[in-house]
Design an enzyme around this catalytic site. Structure first.
Site, PDB file in Angstrom:
ATOM      1  N   LYS A  22      19.408 -25.059  89.805  1.00 25.57           N
ATOM      2  CA  LYS A  22      19.163 -25.014  91.257  1.00 25.57           C
ATOM      3  C   LYS A  22      20.336 -24.347  91.962  1.00 25.57           C
ATOM      4  O   LYS A  22      20.152 -23.480  92.821  1.00 25.57           O
ATOM      5  CB  LYS A  22      18.981 -26.451  91.774  1.00 25.57           C
ATOM      6  CG  LYS A  22      19.090 -26.594  93.270  1.00 25.57           C
ATOM      7  CD  LYS A  22      18.901 -28.030  93.714  1.00 25.57           C
ATOM      8  CE  LYS A  22      20.156 -28.809  93.953  1.00 25.57           C
ATOM      9  NZ  LYS A  22      21.020 -28.367  95.044  1.00 25.57           N
ATOM     10  N   ASN A  23      21.553 -24.744  91.592  1.00 24.85           N
ATOM     11  CA  ASN A  23      22.729 -24.255  92.309  1.00 24.85           C
ATOM     12  C   ASN A  23      23.101 -22.822  91.956  1.00 24.85           C
ATOM     13  O   ASN A  23      24.019 -22.257  92.547  1.00 24.85           O
ATOM     14  CB  ASN A  23      23.925 -25.187  92.072  1.00 24.85           C
ATOM     15  CG  ASN A  23      23.754 -26.491  92.827  1.00 24.85           C
ATOM     16  OD1 ASN A  23      22.810 -26.655  93.604  1.00 24.85           O
ATOM     17  ND2 ASN A  23      24.653 -27.438  92.593  1.00 24.85           N
ATOM     18  N   ARG A  92      21.240 -27.067 102.921  1.00 23.31           N
ATOM     19  CA  ARG A  92      22.605 -26.595 103.147  1.00 23.31           C
ATOM     20  C   ARG A  92      22.776 -25.134 102.690  1.00 23.31           C
ATOM     21  O   ARG A  92      23.511 -24.362 103.291  1.00 23.31           O
ATOM     22  CB  ARG A  92      23.581 -27.502 102.401  1.00 23.31           C
ATOM     23  CG  ARG A  92      25.015 -27.175 102.707  1.00 23.31           C
ATOM     24  CD  ARG A  92      25.984 -28.194 102.178  1.00 23.31           C
ATOM     25  NE  ARG A  92      27.341 -27.704 102.250  1.00 23.31           N
ATOM     26  CZ  ARG A  92      28.110 -27.776 103.317  1.00 23.31           C
ATOM     27  NH1 ARG A  92      27.670 -28.332 104.419  1.00 23.31           N
ATOM     28  NH2 ARG A  92      29.332 -27.287 103.300  1.00 23.31           N
ATOM     29  N   CYS A 116      22.245 -32.892 101.334  1.00 26.42           N
ATOM     30  CA  CYS A 116      22.442 -34.306 101.018  1.00 26.42           C
ATOM     31  C   CYS A 116      23.501 -34.922 101.909  1.00 26.42           C
ATOM     32  O   CYS A 116      24.514 -34.301 102.207  1.00 26.42           O
ATOM     33  CB  CYS A 116      22.887 -34.448  99.563  1.00 26.42           C
ATOM     34  SG  CYS A 116      21.541 -34.565  98.403  1.00 26.42           S
ATOM     35  N   ARG A 121      30.858 -32.804 104.835  1.00 26.33           N
ATOM     36  CA  ARG A 121      30.433 -31.455 104.444  1.00 26.33           C
ATOM     37  C   ARG A 121      30.692 -30.422 105.542  1.00 26.33           C
ATOM     38  O   ARG A 121      29.769 -29.776 106.064  1.00 26.33           O
ATOM     39  CB  ARG A 121      28.973 -31.444 104.006  1.00 26.33           C
ATOM     40  CG  ARG A 121      28.683 -32.466 102.937  1.00 26.33           C
ATOM     41  CD  ARG A 121      27.390 -32.237 102.235  1.00 26.33           C
ATOM     42  NE  ARG A 121      27.483 -31.254 101.180  1.00 26.33           N
ATOM     43  CZ  ARG A 121      26.495 -30.947 100.351  1.00 26.33           C
ATOM     44  NH1 ARG A 121      25.340 -31.528 100.466  1.00 26.33           N
ATOM     45  NH2 ARG A 121      26.663 -30.042  99.411  1.00 26.33           N
ATOM     46  N   PRO A 122      31.955 -30.253 105.919  1.00 27.71           N
ATOM     47  CA  PRO A 122      32.260 -29.267 106.950  1.00 27.71           C
ATOM     48  C   PRO A 122      32.072 -27.833 106.459  1.00 27.71           C
ATOM     49  O   PRO A 122      31.836 -27.616 105.267  1.00 27.71           O
ATOM     50  CB  PRO A 122      33.736 -29.535 107.263  1.00 27.71           C
ATOM     51  CG  PRO A 122      34.284 -30.237 106.081  1.00 27.71           C
ATOM     52  CD  PRO A 122      33.139 -30.905 105.373  1.00 27.71           C
ATOM     53  N   ILE A 123      32.186 -26.871 107.372  1.00 33.65           N
ATOM     54  CA  ILE A 123      32.004 -25.466 107.009  1.00 33.65           C
ATOM     55  C   ILE A 123      33.228 -24.642 107.410  1.00 33.65           C
ATOM     56  O   ILE A 123      33.171 -23.427 107.484  1.00 33.65           O
ATOM     57  CB  ILE A 123      30.737 -24.880 107.672  1.00 33.65           C
ATOM     58  CG1 ILE A 123      30.674 -25.316 109.140  1.00 33.65           C
ATOM     59  CG2 ILE A 123      29.481 -25.266 106.925  1.00 33.65           C
ATOM     60  CD1 ILE A 123      29.620 -24.604 109.928  1.00 33.65           C
ATOM     61  N   ASP A 124      34.338 -25.353 107.692  1.00 33.40           N
ATOM     62  CA  ASP A 124      35.521 -24.657 108.205  1.00 33.40           C
ATOM     63  C   ASP A 124      36.050 -23.584 107.250  1.00 33.40           C
ATOM     64  O   ASP A 124      36.541 -22.547 107.697  1.00 33.40           O
ATOM     65  CB  ASP A 124      36.634 -25.672 108.534  1.00 33.40           C
ATOM     66  CG  ASP A 124      36.948 -26.575 107.353  1.00 33.40           C
ATOM     67  OD1 ASP A 124      36.005 -27.021 106.673  1.00 33.40           O
ATOM     68  OD2 ASP A 124      38.133 -26.824 107.091  1.00 33.40           O
ATOM     69  N   ASP A 304      28.304 -33.872  90.840  1.00 29.47           N
ATOM     70  CA  ASP A 304      26.846 -34.008  90.795  1.00 29.47           C
ATOM     71  C   ASP A 304      26.357 -34.872  89.634  1.00 29.47           C
ATOM     72  O   ASP A 304      25.156 -35.139  89.529  1.00 29.47           O
ATOM     73  CB  ASP A 304      26.179 -32.619  90.736  1.00 29.47           C
ATOM     74  CG  ASP A 304      26.216 -31.918  92.086  1.00 29.47           C
ATOM     75  OD1 ASP A 304      26.675 -32.519  93.062  1.00 29.47           O
ATOM     76  OD2 ASP A 304      25.779 -30.743  92.151  1.00 29.47           O
ATOM     77  N   ARG A 395      13.780 -32.549  95.257  1.00 27.59           N
ATOM     78  CA  ARG A 395      14.454 -31.358  95.794  1.00 27.59           C
ATOM     79  C   ARG A 395      15.156 -30.594  94.665  1.00 27.59           C
ATOM     80  O   ARG A 395      15.382 -29.398  94.774  1.00 27.59           O
ATOM     81  CB  ARG A 395      15.536 -31.782  96.803  1.00 27.59           C
ATOM     82  CG  ARG A 395      15.047 -32.099  98.183  1.00 27.59           C
ATOM     83  CD  ARG A 395      16.232 -32.379  99.105  1.00 27.59           C
ATOM     84  NE  ARG A 395      17.341 -31.529  98.748  1.00 27.59           N
ATOM     85  CZ  ARG A 395      18.621 -31.899  98.758  1.00 27.59           C
ATOM     86  NH1 ARG A 395      18.965 -33.098  99.142  1.00 27.59           N
ATOM     87  NH2 ARG A 395      19.568 -31.055  98.407  1.00 27.59           N
TER      88      ARG A 395
HETATM   89  C1  UD1 Z   1      28.055 -27.152  95.927  1.00 25.79           C
HETATM   90  C2  UD1 Z   1      26.793 -27.623  95.250  1.00 25.79           C
HETATM   91  C3  UD1 Z   1      26.754 -29.142  95.227  1.00 25.79           C
HETATM   92  C4  UD1 Z   1      28.012 -29.675  94.558  1.00 25.79           C
HETATM   93  C5  UD1 Z   1      29.248 -29.087  95.206  1.00 25.79           C
HETATM   94  C6  UD1 Z   1      30.544 -29.459  94.480  1.00 25.79           C
HETATM   95  C7  UD1 Z   1      25.170 -25.897  95.764  1.00 25.79           C
HETATM   96  C8  UD1 Z   1      23.910 -25.542  96.470  1.00 25.79           C
HETATM   97  N1  UD1 Z   1      25.645 -27.130  96.007  1.00 25.79           N
HETATM   98  O1  UD1 Z   1      28.029 -27.656  97.263  1.00 25.79           O
HETATM   99  O2  UD1 Z   1      25.609 -29.538  94.468  1.00 25.79           O
HETATM  100  O3  UD1 Z   1      28.035 -31.082  94.715  1.00 25.79           O
HETATM  101  O4  UD1 Z   1      29.173 -27.660  95.212  1.00 25.79           O
HETATM  102  O5  UD1 Z   1      30.479 -29.107  93.129  1.00 25.79           O
HETATM  103  O6  UD1 Z   1      25.698 -25.122  94.972  1.00 25.79           O
HETATM  104  N2  UD1 Z   1      34.518 -28.376 102.198  1.00 25.79           N
HETATM  105  C9  UD1 Z   1      35.258 -28.279 103.364  1.00 25.79           C
HETATM  106  N3  UD1 Z   1      35.047 -27.199 104.161  1.00 25.79           N
HETATM  107  C10 UD1 Z   1      34.151 -26.206 103.839  1.00 25.79           C
HETATM  108  C11 UD1 Z   1      33.403 -26.327 102.644  1.00 25.79           C
HETATM  109  C12 UD1 Z   1      33.613 -27.426 101.843  1.00 25.79           C
HETATM  110  O7  UD1 Z   1      36.080 -29.136 103.660  1.00 25.79           O
HETATM  111  O8  UD1 Z   1      34.005 -25.254 104.614  1.00 25.79           O
HETATM  112  C13 UD1 Z   1      34.706 -29.579 101.338  1.00 25.79           C
HETATM  113  C14 UD1 Z   1      33.418 -30.401 101.246  1.00 25.79           C
HETATM  114  O9  UD1 Z   1      33.293 -31.279 102.341  1.00 25.79           O
HETATM  115  C15 UD1 Z   1      33.616 -31.128  99.931  1.00 25.79           C
HETATM  116  C16 UD1 Z   1      34.360 -30.090  99.090  1.00 25.79           C
HETATM  117  O10 UD1 Z   1      34.926 -29.157 100.005  1.00 25.79           O
HETATM  118  O11 UD1 Z   1      34.416 -32.260 100.117  1.00 25.79           O
HETATM  119  C17 UD1 Z   1      33.464 -29.355  98.100  1.00 25.79           C
HETATM  120  O12 UD1 Z   1      32.473 -28.653  98.797  1.00 25.79           O
HETATM  121  P1  UD1 Z   1      31.856 -27.281  98.255  1.00 25.79           P
HETATM  122  O13 UD1 Z   1      32.550 -26.914  96.980  1.00 25.79           O
HETATM  123  O14 UD1 Z   1      31.839 -26.299  99.366  1.00 25.79           O
HETATM  124  O15 UD1 Z   1      30.385 -27.735  97.904  1.00 25.79           O
HETATM  125  P2  UD1 Z   1      29.021 -27.086  98.381  1.00 25.79           P
HETATM  126  O16 UD1 Z   1      29.097 -25.612  98.247  1.00 25.79           O
HETATM  127  O17 UD1 Z   1      28.585 -27.697  99.665  1.00 25.79           O
END
Ligand code: UD1
Length: 415
Positions: A22-23, A92, A116, A121-124, A304, A395
Site C-alpha cells: 500500500k505504502n 493522508r 489514521c 501527524r504534522p506537515i511542517d 506499522d 483500508r
Molecule cells: C508513512 C506511512 C505510514 C508509516 C509512517 C512511518 C505511507 C502512506 N504511510 O507515513 O504507514 O507509519 O510512514 O513509517 O507511506 N512528521 C512531522 N512533520 C512532518 C511529517 C512528519 O513532524 O511534516 C512526524 C510525524 O508526525 C511522525 C514522524 O514524523 O511522528 C514520521 O512521519 P512520516 O515518516 O512522515 O510518516 P508518513 O509519511 O505520514
C-alpha cells in the site's frame, strides 16, 4: 458497518501470498500524475486507500481503469490542481499530490490531510522543505495554497527523515531543471520503490536507501508498466499471526532482506524461520518468550507492526516492552486489548506487557494497524471476539478475513 466475528483457538497452517505494498502504490499513483503518457501499475491492490487515491486523481481530470488486476493511469488530461476537501480528508497520501501537481501545473490547492489518528501527524517538514526550494505557500484555515515560479537549486536538509516528505520532494523534483541534494531523508523500501518506478521511466534519482539523495531533474518521463514492491507490513502481520496462534505458514512474494528487523525478533525466540528465495516459512509450537521492541525509521522495527507485535507480547510467556518512537499516540488500540483481558501498562511511549491468556470480547478497530492487531488477538483468545469498524483494516489489507480463513482461522465478515 461490517465486523469480524472470530472464534479463537485455531492454529494457522498453509500458504499466503503477499500483495504489492500500500505504502509503495500510493506514492506511485501520485507519481503517475507526473507522466503525460499512460502508466500501468501491475497487480495494484484494490484496497480502500488505493481506491480513494484513484478517486482523487480522477477528480483532477486523470483517466484511470483496471485491466484485471493492473491499474492503468493516463494523466495526459490532468485539468485541475485543486484537491477537494472531503477527498483529501479521507487519505493522508493525498498530500503527496502536492509535489506532482506543482511540478505539472505550477500550482496546487490541498486541504490538511486525513489518515489514521495515530498522533498529531504534522506537515511542517513538507512545507518547510518546499518553501526552501522556492514554492510559495499560503496556509489558510482549511486549505493550503501553493504556487511555483522557479525552483531553487539549494540543497535541503530534513529535520527528521519523514517518509512522506521525502516522497513529496522526489515528486516535486523528478521533472525539473534543477539538480538538488536532500539530506537526512527516510530510507524505507517504499521510497526506493518510488525512485525505481520513476528511474525506469527516465528520471535521475540517486542514492535512495542512503541518508542523502540527489535528484537531477529531467524533461519528461516515458510511459511504463511497473510492479511495485511487496507489502512488508502485510507479510509481517501474517508472520506475527502465526507466532501468536501457533502452526506453520508459508509467506510468499517477499524480500526477506526488507523485514530483517522483524525476523531478528523471531530468531531469538521459540519459533522457527525458514527462508528460501522469496518465501518465508514460520512455524511455532510453543508460546514465545517476552521480548523488547523499539520502533524507529527503517531499517529499524517499523511502527506499522507495533500493534501486531504488542498482541504477540500480550500472549507470550513473561514480560515484553514495546517503545513507540515514531508516532506519539499509537497505543489507541490498547484500551480495546484490555477488554480482552490483556495485562498492559502505558508509561508515555512505553508499553509494558505481562503475557497471559486472552478472552474473547467485543472490541473496536481504532485505526488500520490497531484493528489488524485486535483481529490477531481474536484468533488466539478463548471464545468469541467481535471486531467492529473493520473499514479501518480494509483500508490497507486485501481480503484480510478471507486470507486468515484460508489459513484455518474461524473468522467471518458480517455486514
Ligand atoms: C508513512 C506511512 C505510514 C508509516 C509512517 C512511518 C505511507 C502512506 N504511510 O507515513 O504507514 O507509519 O510512514 O513509517 O507511506 N512528521 C512531522 N512533520 C512532518 C511529517 C512528519 O513532524 O511534516 C512526524 C510525524 O508526525 C511522525 C514522524 O514524523 O511522528 C514520521 O512521519 P512520516 O515518516 O512522515 O510518516 P508518513 O509519511 O505520514
Amino acid at each position: 458497518m461490517a465486523k469480524y466475528v472470530i472464534e479463537g483457538g485455531k492454529k494457522l497452517y498453509g500458504k499466503v501470498n503477499i500483495e504489492s505494498a500500500k505504502n509503495a502504490v500510493l506514492p506511485i499513483i501520485a507519481g503517475a500524475v507526473l507522466f503525460e503518457e499512460p502508466v500501468i501499475i501491475e497487480k495494484c491492490p484494490k484496497i480502500d486507500d488505493v481506491l480513494n487515491m484513484i478517486k482523487i486523481i480522477e477528480s483532477l481530470g486523470v483517466k484511470t481503469y483496471f485491466r484485471n488486476d493492473d491499474l492503468v493511469i493516463d494523466a495526459s488530461c490532468l485539468s485541475s490542481s485543486n484537491i477537494l476537501e472531503d477527498l483529501s480528508k479521507k487519505l493522508r497520501s493525498s498530500f503527496f499530490l502536492l509535489g506532482s501537481l506543482l511540478s505539472r501545473n505550477k500550482k496546487a490547492t490541498v486541504s490538511y490531510p486525513g489518515g489514521c489518528k495515530i498522533g498529531k501527524r504534522p506537515i511542517d517538514i513538507h512545507i518547510e522543505s518546499f518553501k526552501s526550494l522556492g514554492v510559495k505557500i499560503v496556509e489558510g484555515e482549511e486549505n493550503i495554497e501553493c504556487s511555483l515560479e522557479k525552483l531553487s537549486d539549494k540543497n535541503v536538509i530534513l529535520k527528521y527523515p519523514s517518509v512522506g516528505a521525502t516522497e513529496n520532494l522526489i515528486l516535486l523534483l523528478a521533472i525539473s531543471n534543477v539538480d538538488v541534494k536532500i539530506y537526512n531523508v527516510a530510507k524505507e523500501p517504499e521510497i526506493e520503490d518510488l525512485a525505481n518506478f520513476l528511474n525506469s521511466a527516465g528520471a535521475k534519482i540517486y542514492g535512495v536507501g542512503t541518508d542523502v539523495i540527489r535528484i537531477v531533474g529531467v524533461k519528461k518521463l516515458k510511459g511504463i508498466s511497473y510492479k511495485p514492491i511487496f507489502d512488508r507490513i502485510e507479510a509481517g502481520t501474517y508472520m506475527i499471526a502465526t507466532a501468536i496462534t501457533g502452526g506453520e505458514v508459508e509467506i510468499s512474494n517477499v524480500n526477506p532482506k526488507k523485514i530483517q528487523a522483524l525476523l531478528n525478533k523471531f530468531y531469538n525466540n521459540t519459533c522457527k524461520i525458514g527462508i528460501k528465495d522469496d518465501i518465508i516459512t514460520i512455524s511455532s509450537e510453543k508460546r514465545l518468550h517476552g521480548f523488547f521492541v523499539e520502533t524507529n525509521p527503517y531499517p529499524y522495527f517499523p511502527t506499522d507492526l507495533q500493534a501486531q507485535i504488542a498482541v504477540l507480547g500480550a500472549v507470550s510467556d513473561g514480560y515484553s516492552k514495546i517503545k513507540e518512537n515514531v508516532f506519539e499516540s499509537r497505543f489507541e488500540y490498547v484500551k480495546e486489548l484490555v477488554k480482552m483481558g490483556a495485562n498492559v501498562k502505558i508509561k508515555e511511549n512505553l508499553l509494558e506487557i505481562k503475557g497471559k491468556k486472552l478472552l474473547g470480547a467485543e472490541v473496536k478497530a481504532t485505526d488500520l494497524r490497531g484493528g489488524a492487531a485486535l483481529t490477531l488477538a481474536g484468533l488466539v483468545a478463548e471464545g468469541e471476539t467481535v471486531v467492529l469498524d473493520v473499514f479501518h483494516i480494509e483500508r490497507g489489507y486485501v481480503n484480510f478475513n478471507g486470507k486468515l480463513k484460508n489459513l484455518g482461522a474461524n473468522i467471518e465478515r458480517v455486514e
